[in-house]
Design a protein around this motif. Structure first.
Motif, short mmCIF file in Angstrom:
data_model
loop_
_atom_site.label_atom_id
_atom_site.label_comp_id
_atom_site.label_asym_id
_atom_site.label_seq_id
_atom_site.Cartn_x
_atom_site.Cartn_y
_atom_site.Cartn_z
N ASP A 183 13.27 -10.16 -9.25
CA ASP A 183 11.96 -10.70 -8.87
C ASP A 183 11.79 -10.75 -7.36
N VAL A 184 12.85 -11.30 -6.75
CA VAL A 184 12.82 -11.45 -5.28
C VAL A 184 12.64 -10.07 -4.65
N ILE A 185 13.38 -9.11 -5.22
CA ILE A 185 13.37 -7.77 -4.65
C ILE A 185 12.01 -7.11 -4.80
N ASN A 186 11.44 -7.22 -6.01
CA ASN A 186 10.11 -6.62 -6.22
C ASN A 186 9.10 -7.18 -5.23
N GLU A 187 9.21 -8.48 -5.04
CA GLU A 187 8.29 -9.14 -4.11
C GLU A 187 8.49 -8.59 -2.69
N ALA A 188 9.76 -8.43 -2.31
CA ALA A 188 10.08 -7.94 -0.96
C ALA A 188 9.55 -6.52 -0.78
N LEU A 189 9.76 -5.69 -1.84
CA LEU A 189 9.30 -4.30 -1.74
C LEU A 189 7.79 -4.23 -1.64
N THR A 190 7.11 -5.07 -2.43
CA THR A 190 5.64 -5.08 -2.39
C THR A 190 5.16 -5.46 -0.99
N LEU A 409 6.44 5.67 -3.05
CA LEU A 409 7.66 5.53 -3.87
C LEU A 409 8.32 4.17 -3.72
N LEU A 410 7.76 3.34 -2.85
CA LEU A 410 8.41 2.09 -2.46
C LEU A 410 8.87 1.23 -3.64
N GLU A 411 7.95 1.01 -4.60
CA GLU A 411 8.30 0.09 -5.68
C GLU A 411 9.11 0.74 -6.79
N ASP A 412 8.75 2.00 -7.14
CA ASP A 412 9.43 2.67 -8.26
C ASP A 412 10.78 3.25 -7.87
N SER A 413 10.88 3.73 -6.66
CA SER A 413 12.13 4.38 -6.28
C SER A 413 12.48 4.07 -4.83
#
Ligand SMILES: Nc1nc2c(ncn2[C@@H]2O[C@H](COP(=O)(O)OP(=O)(O)OP(=O)(O)O)[C@@H](O)[C@H]2O)c(=O)[nH]1
Ligand SMILES: [Mg+2]
Length: 452
Positions: A183-190, A409-413
């Motif tokens: 979760d934390v990571i997805n948020e950071a990537l977004t 590609l930030l979120e998917d890869s």
């Protein structure tokens, strides 16, 4: 291990006879060479001294010169540097060069001194290019641009972007290294998306500069176009102040494109006179007209020259070549009796019109002033520094391309996005030289003169 760097020497002043000739020596042996030349004297760094200079085994000096010693790293190249301010006679220069060669120094190749300055961290690649531009500058505009670039404005801007990219890359690496906290990571990537996008738009805006910097450096191209006998060649000669193009009452005189370089308001301009546009059956004239069209199309600005005493309408095809900002000159005003109705032309483009007589010089000064104002508006100083070479443009376009791929590609890869960000950083680093390859460096410095 650092590769072997010979001690190099070259004239820093032009070859030939002159009051003084400055011979510059750079490298580990520079000071020892100066001592040998001067018969074993000692010299204080950054103090000018007068010294008699001797060729090997000679009792009489070949010259008495002013010498300067700059101790590494406080020198232009970052190495020990010696400057011999010789009397500028060929026999003296020959004696000094032959002695230095015999003592093991090597003649410098093109750009060698500046290349060493770059390699020793004295300047970035963009500043090294600015030195070449400074020496080549013929107009105030070129000089000011080169000085600004040498000060480091452009390198600083690219450095800021590289830093921003490095921070983004570090954040992605962190996300890749700790994938368990999803979760934390997805948020950071977004959150990283807008940062990459913002960087891309800044670079895009920098690229949308109508090639201002390149035009200041290379010259703004202006094409004189119009019907035969309109007075294009007469106008070119009037602006150039010399009889550069043939003028005659015979229609179809100009065939080849005649180019002259002018300083307009402190900016370099290349003015091109072209063949008169008309339907022709002659092969040579047809070729001239083809070249005229191509020159008009590629020019930064067009000046349509119209014979005001000619009643015929302007050719629609000629008018269609005009773009916003172009000039129209209603020439041969001296031939008008004053009773004629003023000539007008119908064009979709926003044009600046001027009445004048190229032959009699009537109103030419006002026209030149308007042209200078226009060129200054196009090329005059801006707040942020402009890129000055196609090399910079290509690298920035590559940076933008890689950034756009990364953001998709930030979120998917994130791994792949990280790879594209690395490419973006490498492209950006090529401009200032942080990521320079031998091929790039060789190409840049070989364009310098020997002694720079
Ligand atoms: N009276 C007058 N004659 C002019 C003026 N400008 C040019 N001419 C004359 O017009 C004729 C043609 O001038 P050019 O300058 O050769 O014209 P051009 O447009 O270069 O012609 P082409 O090369 O044939 O396309 C010459 O006889 C010039 O002397 C002007 O302002 N007043
Ligand atoms: Mg002509």
């Amino acid at each position: 291990m650092t590769p072997y760097q010979p001690t190099i020497f070259a004239l820093a002043t032009p070859p030939g006879k002159s009051g003084l000739a400055v011979l510059r020596i750079s490298g580990k042996k520079a000071y020892a060479l100066l001592q040998t030349l001067s018969g074993g004297r000692d010299f204080t760094p950054r103090m000018a001294s007068v010294a008699a200079l001797y060729a090997a085994e000679q009792a009489t000096p070949f010259d008495t010169a002013l010498v300067l010693f700059f101790q590494a790293p406080a020198s232009f190249t970052g190495e020990d540097v010696v400057e011999l301010h010789l009397h500028g006679g060929p026999a003296i220069i020959e004696a000094a060069s032959a002695t230095l060669l015999a003592l093991g120094a090597e003649p410098a190749g093109p750009g060698d001194f500046t290349r060493r300055a770059f390699e020793n961290g004295k300047m970035d690649l963009v500043q090294a290019e600015a030195i070449a531009d400074l020496i080549d500058a013929q107009t105030r505009g070129q000089l000011e641009q080169a000085q600004r670039q040498l000060k480091g404005d452009l390198g600083e801007l690219y450095g800021t972007w590289r830093k921003a990219l490095t921070t983004i890359r570090a954040q992605i690496e962190a996300c890749i290294d700790f994938p368990e906290e999803e979760d934390v990571i997805n948020e950071a990537l977004t959150a990283l998306g807008p940062k990459v996008t913002s960087l891309t738009s800044q670079i895009h805006a920098h690229l949308q500069d109508h090639k201002r910097g390149e035009r200041v450096r290379e010259g703004l191209s202006i094409a004189l176009i119009g019907a035969v006998n309109a007075g294009k060649s007469t106008l070119l000669n009037a602006l150039a102040g010399e009889e550069a193009a043939i003028v005659s009452a015979e229609p179809g005189t100009t065939r080849d494109v005649v180019r002259v370089r002018l300083d307009l308001g402190g900016f370099l301009v290349e003015l091109a006179d072209t063949a008169g546009l008309r339907r022709s059956r002659h092969d040579i004239e047809k070729e001239g007209i083809k070249r005229a069209r191509a020159t008009a199309k590629n020019a930064d600005l067009r000046i349509l020259v119209v014979d005001s005493s000619d009643e015929e309408d302007c050719d629609a095809e000629v008018l269609s070549m005009l773009r916003d900002g172009d000039f129209v000159v209603f020439n041969k005003q001296d031939k008008l009796s004053g009773k004629e109705t003023k000539r007008v032309i119908q064009s979709a483009a926003k044009l600046q019109t001027h009445d004048l007589s190229a032959k009699e010089g009537q109103n030419i000064d006002n026209f030149v002033q308007a042209l200078e104002a226009h060129v200054t508006a196009l090329l005059g100083a801006q707040e942020s520094p402009s890129l000055t070479r196609a090399r910079h443009r290509l690298a920035l376009e590559e940076t933008c391309r890689a950034l756009s791929l990364a953001v998709q590609l930030l979120e998917d890869s994130p791994e792949l996005a990280g790879e594209h960000l690395r490419e973006a950083g490498a492209a950006l680093g090529q401009i200032t030289g942080e990521a320079g390859t031998e091929e790039v460096l060789g190409k840049i410095f070989s364009a310098f003169c020997i002694g720079k």
